[in-house]
Design a protein around this motif. Structure first.
Motif, PDB file in Angstrom:
ATOM      1  N   SER A   1       2.920  11.663  -1.375  1.00 30.84           N
ATOM      2  CA  SER A   1       1.361  11.459  -2.241  1.00 30.84           C
ATOM      3  C   SER A   1       0.595  10.912  -1.195  1.00 30.84           C
ATOM      4  CB  SER A   1       1.723  10.340  -3.486  1.00 30.84           C
ATOM      5  OG  SER A   1       2.751  11.044  -4.331  1.00 30.84           O
ATOM      6  N   LEU A   2       0.428  11.619  -0.259  1.00 34.98           N
ATOM      7  CA  LEU A   2      -0.295  10.934   0.924  1.00 34.98           C
ATOM      8  C   LEU A   2      -1.854  10.866   0.831  1.00 34.98           C
ATOM      9  CD1 LEU A   2       1.274  12.657   4.063  1.00 34.98           C
ATOM     10  CD2 LEU A   2       0.981  10.159   3.770  1.00 34.98           C
ATOM     11  N   LYS A   3      -2.324   9.717   0.986  1.00 36.41           N
ATOM     12  CA  LYS A   3      -3.908   9.724   0.756  1.00 36.41           C
ATOM     13  C   LYS A   3      -4.839   9.486   2.179  1.00 36.41           C
ATOM     14  CE  LYS A   3      -2.424   6.586  -2.780  1.00 36.41           C
ATOM     15  NZ  LYS A   3      -2.355   5.122  -3.552  1.00 36.41           N
ATOM     16  N   PRO A   4      -5.795   9.624   2.201  1.00 37.19           N
ATOM     17  CA  PRO A   4      -6.973   9.781   3.236  1.00 37.19           C
ATOM     18  C   PRO A   4      -6.698   8.265   3.899  1.00 37.19           C
ATOM     19  CG  PRO A   4      -7.992  10.725   1.483  1.00 37.19           C
ATOM     20  CD  PRO A   4      -6.791  10.532   1.008  1.00 37.19           C
ATOM     21  N   GLU A   5      -6.460   7.312   3.250  1.00 41.24           N
ATOM     22  CA  GLU A   5      -6.195   5.910   3.753  1.00 41.24           C
ATOM     23  C   GLU A   5      -5.044   5.735   4.492  1.00 41.24           C
ATOM     24  OE1 GLU A   5      -7.242   6.731   0.545  1.00 41.24           O
ATOM     25  OE2 GLU A   5      -6.147   5.214  -0.904  1.00 41.24           O
ATOM     26  N   ASP A   6      -4.155   6.779   4.229  1.00 37.72           N
ATOM     27  CA  ASP A   6      -2.812   6.740   5.043  1.00 37.72           C
ATOM     28  C   ASP A   6      -3.016   7.257   6.448  1.00 37.72           C
ATOM     29  OD1 ASP A   6      -1.080   7.656   2.133  1.00 37.72           O
ATOM     30  OD2 ASP A   6      -1.372   5.679   3.041  1.00 37.72           O
TER      31      ASP A   6
ATOM     32  N   SER B   1       0.865  -1.011   0.151  1.00 34.36           N
ATOM     33  CA  SER B   1       0.012   0.058   0.023  1.00 34.36           C
ATOM     34  C   SER B   1       0.767   1.259  -0.036  1.00 34.36           C
ATOM     35  CB  SER B   1      -1.070   0.106   1.200  1.00 34.36           C
ATOM     36  OG  SER B   1      -0.190  -0.043   2.298  1.00 34.36           O
ATOM     37  N   VAL B   2       2.172   1.091   0.444  1.00 36.81           N
ATOM     38  CA  VAL B   2       2.891   2.450   0.292  1.00 36.81           C
ATOM     39  C   VAL B   2       4.099   2.265  -0.579  1.00 36.81           C
ATOM     40  CG1 VAL B   2       2.401   2.656   2.813  1.00 36.81           C
ATOM     41  CG2 VAL B   2       4.410   1.726   2.387  1.00 36.81           C
ATOM     42  N   LYS B   3       4.387   1.264  -1.175  1.00 36.16           N
ATOM     43  CA  LYS B   3       5.494   1.131  -1.949  1.00 36.16           C
ATOM     44  C   LYS B   3       5.388   1.976  -3.146  1.00 36.16           C
ATOM     45  CE  LYS B   3       6.567  -3.286  -2.436  1.00 36.16           C
ATOM     46  NZ  LYS B   3       6.716  -4.495  -2.959  1.00 36.16           N
ATOM     47  N   GLY B   4       6.659   2.754  -3.220  1.00 38.34           N
ATOM     48  CA  GLY B   4       6.626   3.785  -4.379  1.00 38.34           C
ATOM     49  C   GLY B   4       6.339   5.180  -4.078  1.00 38.34           C
ATOM     50  N   ARG B   5       5.652   5.268  -2.730  1.00 39.11           N
ATOM     51  CA  ARG B   5       5.203   6.378  -2.119  1.00 39.11           C
ATOM     52  C   ARG B   5       6.103   6.908  -1.003  1.00 39.11           C
ATOM     53  NH1 ARG B   5       0.198   7.182  -0.140  1.00 39.11           N
ATOM     54  NH2 ARG B   5       0.047   5.206   0.322  1.00 39.11           N
ATOM     55  N   PHE B   6       6.358   5.713  -0.005  1.00 41.48           N
ATOM     56  CA  PHE B   6       7.070   6.087   1.223  1.00 41.48           C
ATOM     57  C   PHE B   6       8.400   5.513   0.971  1.00 41.48           C
ATOM     58  CE2 PHE B   6       3.248   5.920   4.468  1.00 41.48           C
ATOM     59  CZ  PHE B   6       2.643   6.707   3.836  1.00 41.48           C
ATOM     60  N   THR B   7       9.350   6.209   1.961  1.00 38.85           N
ATOM     61  CA  THR B   7      10.931   5.824   1.893  1.00 38.85           C
ATOM     62  C   THR B   7      11.094   5.821   3.288  1.00 38.85           C
ATOM     63  OG1 THR B   7      11.257   6.693  -0.252  1.00 38.85           O
ATOM     64  CG2 THR B   7      13.032   6.088   0.957  1.00 38.85           C
ATOM     65  N   ILE B   8      11.756   4.839   3.521  1.00 36.59           N
ATOM     66  CA  ILE B   8      12.620   4.458   5.225  1.00 36.59           C
ATOM     67  C   ILE B   8      13.967   4.511   4.930  1.00 36.59           C
ATOM     68  CG2 ILE B   8      12.404   1.751   4.898  1.00 36.59           C
ATOM     69  CD1 ILE B   8      11.799   1.914   7.990  1.00 36.59           C
ATOM     70  N   SER B   9      14.486   5.195   5.915  1.00 36.05           N
ATOM     71  CA  SER B   9      15.863   5.277   6.006  1.00 36.05           C
ATOM     72  C   SER B   9      16.302   5.544   7.378  1.00 36.05           C
ATOM     73  CB  SER B   9      16.357   6.543   5.003  1.00 36.05           C
ATOM     74  OG  SER B   9      15.856   7.616   5.549  1.00 36.05           O
ATOM     75  N   ARG B  10      17.691   5.399   7.706  1.00 36.77           N
ATOM     76  CA  ARG B  10      18.161   5.355   8.887  1.00 36.77           C
ATOM     77  C   ARG B  10      19.405   6.088   8.894  1.00 36.77           C
ATOM     78  NH1 ARG B  10      18.544  -0.394  11.143  1.00 36.77           N
ATOM     79  NH2 ARG B  10      19.748   0.722  12.781  1.00 36.77           N
TER      80      ARG B  10
END
Length: 122
Positions: free
Chosen positions: A84-89, A62-71
């Protein structure tokens, strides 16, 4: 290990947010890190995870391509860039740390932050 998440807020559809999670630990590089979320009336679900060194990342479909995790192990911090946030987020987002491989299974994570609210209006 104590985790402190921040960066949530109220945004509109299509906006971006960056969540941060600061860890009070001597060596963050010994932990896999993940982000999970829980929407009202729903179970907590996996969002993203990153390996000890940051070289491997995992995302829910559901978040692939829109969210990025890093550390940043030098800053003892994990981030979640959300575009590209959506209401379902809309959910409370939790960061978590695992002394093992972590990945998608929340039961692998021993330490949890307090959560930060993300609300996306349509």
């Amino acid at each position: 290990v104590q985790l402190q998440a921040s960066g949530g807020g109220l945004v509109q559809t299509g906006d971006s947010l960056r969540l941060s999670c600061a860890a009070s630990v001597r060596t963050l590089g010994r932990y896999a890190l993940g982000w999970f979320r829980q929407a009202p009336g729903k179970e907590r679900e996996f969002v993203a995870a990153v390996s000890f060194s940051g070289t491997s990342t995992y995302y829910s479909d559901s978040v692939k391509g829109r969210f990025t995790i890093s550390r940043d192990n030098t800053r003892n911090t994990v981030y979640l860039q959300m575009n590209s946030l959506k209401p379902e987020d809309t959910a409370v987002y939790y960061c978590a740390a695992s002394p093992g491989f972590g990945n998608r299974d929340s039961s692998n994570y021993n330490y949890w932050g307090q959560g930060t609210q993300v609300t996306v209006s349509s």
